[in-house]
Design a protein around this motif. Structure first.
Motif, PDB file in Angstrom:
ATOM      1  N   VAL A 113       0.868  -1.139   0.028  1.00  0.00           N
ATOM      2  CA  VAL A 113      -0.069   0.049   0.115  1.00  0.00           C
ATOM      3  C   VAL A 113       0.824   1.220   0.125  1.00  0.00           C
ATOM      4  O   VAL A 113       0.334   2.514  -0.186  1.00  0.00           O
ATOM      5  N   VAL A 114       2.116   1.329   0.381  1.00  0.00           N
ATOM      6  CA  VAL A 114       2.876   2.346   0.189  1.00  0.00           C
ATOM      7  C   VAL A 114       3.836   2.669  -1.212  1.00  0.00           C
ATOM      8  O   VAL A 114       4.410   1.784  -1.375  1.00  0.00           O
ATOM      9  N   HIS A 115       3.411   3.772  -1.549  1.00  0.00           N
ATOM     10  CA  HIS A 115       3.950   4.117  -2.766  1.00  0.00           C
ATOM     11  C   HIS A 115       4.932   5.211  -2.492  1.00  0.00           C
ATOM     12  O   HIS A 115       5.246   5.858  -1.414  1.00  0.00           O
ATOM     13  N   PRO A 116       6.088   5.348  -3.440  1.00  0.00           N
ATOM     14  CA  PRO A 116       7.182   6.141  -3.226  1.00  0.00           C
ATOM     15  C   PRO A 116       6.631   7.502  -2.732  1.00  0.00           C
ATOM     16  O   PRO A 116       5.905   8.152  -3.537  1.00  0.00           O
ATOM     17  N   GLY A 117       7.378   8.214  -1.848  1.00  0.00           N
ATOM     18  CA  GLY A 117       6.855   9.470  -1.386  1.00  0.00           C
ATOM     19  C   GLY A 117       5.819   9.568  -0.382  1.00  0.00           C
ATOM     20  O   GLY A 117       5.426  10.450   0.346  1.00  0.00           O
ATOM     21  N   ASP A 118       5.075   8.383  -0.090  1.00  0.00           N
ATOM     22  CA  ASP A 118       4.066   8.455   0.917  1.00  0.00           C
ATOM     23  C   ASP A 118       4.611   8.301   2.417  1.00  0.00           C
ATOM     24  O   ASP A 118       5.773   7.767   2.826  1.00  0.00           O
ATOM     25  N   GLU A 119       4.077   9.122   3.150  1.00  0.00           N
ATOM     26  CA  GLU A 119       4.143   9.177   4.683  1.00  0.00           C
ATOM     27  C   GLU A 119       3.664   8.075   5.439  1.00  0.00           C
ATOM     28  O   GLU A 119       2.547   7.597   5.478  1.00  0.00           O
ATOM     29  N   VAL A 120       4.529   7.478   6.205  1.00  0.00           N
ATOM     30  CA  VAL A 120       3.959   6.540   7.246  1.00  0.00           C
ATOM     31  C   VAL A 120       4.502   6.774   8.533  1.00  0.00           C
ATOM     32  O   VAL A 120       5.605   7.188   8.898  1.00  0.00           O
ATOM     33  N   ILE A 121       3.560   6.841   9.470  1.00  0.00           N
ATOM     34  CA  ILE A 121       3.871   7.204  10.918  1.00  0.00           C
ATOM     35  C   ILE A 121       4.280   6.029  11.929  1.00  0.00           C
ATOM     36  O   ILE A 121       3.749   5.014  11.903  1.00  0.00           O
ATOM     37  N   VAL A 122       5.428   6.295  12.308  1.00  0.00           N
ATOM     38  CA  VAL A 122       5.764   5.090  13.377  1.00  0.00           C
ATOM     39  C   VAL A 122       5.872   5.590  14.747  1.00  0.00           C
ATOM     40  O   VAL A 122       6.288   6.955  14.896  1.00  0.00           O
ATOM     41  N   LEU A 123       5.641   5.056  15.679  1.00  0.00           N
ATOM     42  CA  LEU A 123       5.671   5.559  17.136  1.00  0.00           C
ATOM     43  C   LEU A 123       6.778   4.954  17.999  1.00  0.00           C
ATOM     44  O   LEU A 123       7.021   3.709  18.258  1.00  0.00           O
ATOM     45  N   GLU A 124       7.690   5.721  18.244  1.00  0.00           N
ATOM     46  CA  GLU A 124       9.014   5.256  18.789  1.00  0.00           C
ATOM     47  C   GLU A 124       8.875   5.145  20.341  1.00  0.00           C
ATOM     48  O   GLU A 124       8.063   6.413  20.932  1.00  0.00           O
ATOM     49  N   PRO A 125       9.719   4.205  21.096  1.00  0.00           N
ATOM     50  CA  PRO A 125      10.478   3.303  20.462  1.00  0.00           C
ATOM     51  C   PRO A 125       9.522   2.291  19.599  1.00  0.00           C
ATOM     52  O   PRO A 125       8.337   1.927  20.068  1.00  0.00           O
ATOM     53  N   CYS A 126      10.102   1.466  18.480  1.00  0.00           N
ATOM     54  CA  CYS A 126       9.503   0.724  17.987  1.00  0.00           C
ATOM     55  C   CYS A 126      10.295  -0.622  17.219  1.00  0.00           C
ATOM     56  O   CYS A 126      11.610  -0.527  17.413  1.00  0.00           O
ATOM     57  N   TYR A 127       9.673  -1.602  17.023  1.00  0.00           N
ATOM     58  CA  TYR A 127      10.308  -2.729  16.406  1.00  0.00           C
ATOM     59  C   TYR A 127      11.112  -2.459  15.474  1.00  0.00           C
ATOM     60  O   TYR A 127      10.767  -1.717  14.539  1.00  0.00           O
ATOM     61  N   ASP A 128      12.428  -2.958  15.272  1.00  0.00           N
ATOM     62  CA  ASP A 128      13.341  -2.497  14.503  1.00  0.00           C
ATOM     63  C   ASP A 128      13.057  -2.742  12.993  1.00  0.00           C
ATOM     64  O   ASP A 128      13.844  -2.378  11.960  1.00  0.00           O
ATOM     65  N   SER A 129      12.211  -3.647  12.520  1.00  0.00           N
ATOM     66  CA  SER A 129      11.849  -3.970  11.270  1.00  0.00           C
ATOM     67  C   SER A 129      10.844  -2.700  10.517  1.00  0.00           C
ATOM     68  O   SER A 129      11.065  -2.524   9.044  1.00  0.00           O
ATOM     69  N   TYR A 130      10.255  -1.763  11.222  1.00  0.00           N
ATOM     70  CA  TYR A 130       9.320  -0.946  10.854  1.00  0.00           C
ATOM     71  C   TYR A 130       9.796  -0.226   9.819  1.00  0.00           C
ATOM     72  O   TYR A 130       9.569   0.214   8.611  1.00  0.00           O
ATOM     73  N   VAL A 131      10.826   0.780  10.275  1.00  0.00           N
ATOM     74  CA  VAL A 131      11.481   1.615   9.430  1.00  0.00           C
ATOM     75  C   VAL A 131      12.287   1.203   8.185  1.00  0.00           C
ATOM     76  O   VAL A 131      11.901   1.775   6.965  1.00  0.00           O
ATOM     77  N   PRO A 132      13.082   0.122   8.265  1.00  0.00           N
ATOM     78  CA  PRO A 132      13.461  -0.296   7.002  1.00  0.00           C
ATOM     79  C   PRO A 132      12.390  -0.828   6.107  1.00  0.00           C
ATOM     80  O   PRO A 132      12.694  -0.785   4.654  1.00  0.00           O
ATOM     81  N   ASN A 133      11.209  -1.282   6.499  1.00  0.00           N
ATOM     82  CA  ASN A 133      10.170  -1.777   5.558  1.00  0.00           C
ATOM     83  C   ASN A 133       9.791  -0.516   5.018  1.00  0.00           C
ATOM     84  O   ASN A 133       9.582  -0.691   3.777  1.00  0.00           O
TER      85      ASN A 133
END
Length: 391
Positions: A113-133
């Protein structure tokens, strides 16, 4: 013939990523024969009945490719569980997919569902796979900190982070690494914030059956305004003490599931067949997952009672199988080290491995907090406490 001396030049897709802290600390624990309370996996066996079910499935001939979305019996068993626990009616054919663990599930949802340039919010601290994904999908990571100390969501900050380019938000409850559990009021507040938007929700619920002190897991499945826009991720590995099996599920509305499966079929296609049949048979008895909170609450209480005799300051552990502690009250000079350095010292000199909370922040935010895992045999916990008592 030897390979050419010069390797062709390349540009890394993940230039900031190195060896994970979990691998580093587990290797250090092995090197120093430390009690490994760092990486989050049990050191005890699963139910022998589950192993018997795998054996029976193999001997029954369930050893070839299963259907791409997963074995029908397992998808139906999960649909029945979601209905019974959370009140959500889902179609096992079109709204649930069996995955190669939760990590693959989250990556696949993001790639779908995420295309180049789309923003995705993560709540830190977070599991380490989220950001690389998110970065692999070409998305833009928008980091919103949970409240330091309590790790509760800051809804003013979440609201302020939503823009017309926001494609999704990732939440995790019960929360790794802090052990915080979202409340009903917090889930309803998120539902309210997302209602006027097209923002999708990826709800990481792998510790759903580890919620303590009479609380109830607040699955996104309970809230129509969230369930209608959510990928809800679960893990058999966490629930049944078989993390190495790498089997999970994703529940999502049919249109989202259709997009999810487009990616799923090309990054794993199918998931281990005999394990799926075994899990479907084993789930006929709900007791193992219904009793899991009591099982881990007892381990938490045993571990906390031991730590209470040390100088660590205990933070709340409402769920998961993790306990965070504040190291600033220790009577050793090493307490002033950065969290990561302290954890290495703790492993080498005290013989207990932990994980620094700074590893779960993009900027390495250091608040003098480290995480222990109590998904261990009682004798493992007792030995860890004995060593930590030196502090």
């Amino acid at each position: 013939m030897r390979p050419a001396d010069r390797t062709p030049a390349l540009v890394s897709r993940l230039p900031q990523v190195g060896t994970t802290i979990f691998t580093v600390m587990s290797a250090l624990a092995t090197e120093h024969q430390a009690v490994n309370l760092g990486q989050g996996f049990p050191d005890f066996a699963c139910d022998p009945r589950l192993l018997d079910a795998v054996d029976a499935a193999m001997r029954a001939g369930h050893n070839q490719y299963p259907p791409m979305p997963g074995v029908p019996a397992l998808r139906q068993a999960m649909a029945d569980k979601v209905r019974a626990l959370y009140g959500l009616e889902i179609d096992a054919n079109t709204e649930i997919t069996v995955t190669a663990g939760a990590t693959q599930a989250i990556l696949t949802a993001i790639l779908a569902v995420v295309h180049p340039g789309d923003e995705v919010i993560v709540l830190e601290p977070c599991y380490d796979s989220y950001v690389p994904n998110i970065e692999l999908a070409g998305g833009v990571v928008v980091r919103v900190p949970l409240t330091p100390g309590t790790f509760r969501p800051n809804f003013d900050a979440i609201s302020a982070a939503i823009t017309p380019r926001t494609r999704a938000i990732l939440i995790n409850s019960p929360h790794n690494p802090s052990g915080m559990v979202w409340s009903e009021a917090e889930m309803r507040r998120l539902e309210e914030i997302l209602a006027p938007t097209d923002v999708l929700l990826i709800s990481d619920e792998v510790y759903e059956h580890m919620v303590f002190d009479g609380q109830q897991h607040q699955s996104a499945a309970r809230y129509p305004g969230l369930a209608g826009r959510a990928f809800i991720v679960s893990s058999f590995g966490k629930t049944y003490h078989v993390t190495g099996w790498k089997i999970g599920t994703v529940v999502a509305p049919a249109p989202l599931t259709a997009e999810f499966r487009k990616v799923h079929q090309f990054n794993v296609f199918t998931v281990n067949t005999p394990m799926q049949h075994a899990l479907a048979a084993y789930m006929a008895d709900p007791a193992p997952y219904l009793q899991l909170s009591d099982f881990y609450a007892a381990k938490r209480d045993r571990f906390r009672a031991g730590l209470a005799k040390t100088r660590f300051r205990l933070l709340p552990s409402q769920g998961t199988y993790f306990q965070c502690v504040d190291i600033s009250t220790l009577a050793v000079p090493e307490r002033d080290l950065p969290e990561a350095d302290f954890c290495q010292w703790l492993t080498r000199e005290i013989g207990v491995a932990a994980i620094p909370l700074s590893a779960f922040y993009g900027d390495g935010f250091d608040q003098k907090v480290v995480r222990f895992c109590f998904a261990k045999k009682d004798e493992t916990l007792d030995e860890g406490i004995r060593r930590l008592a030196r502090l």
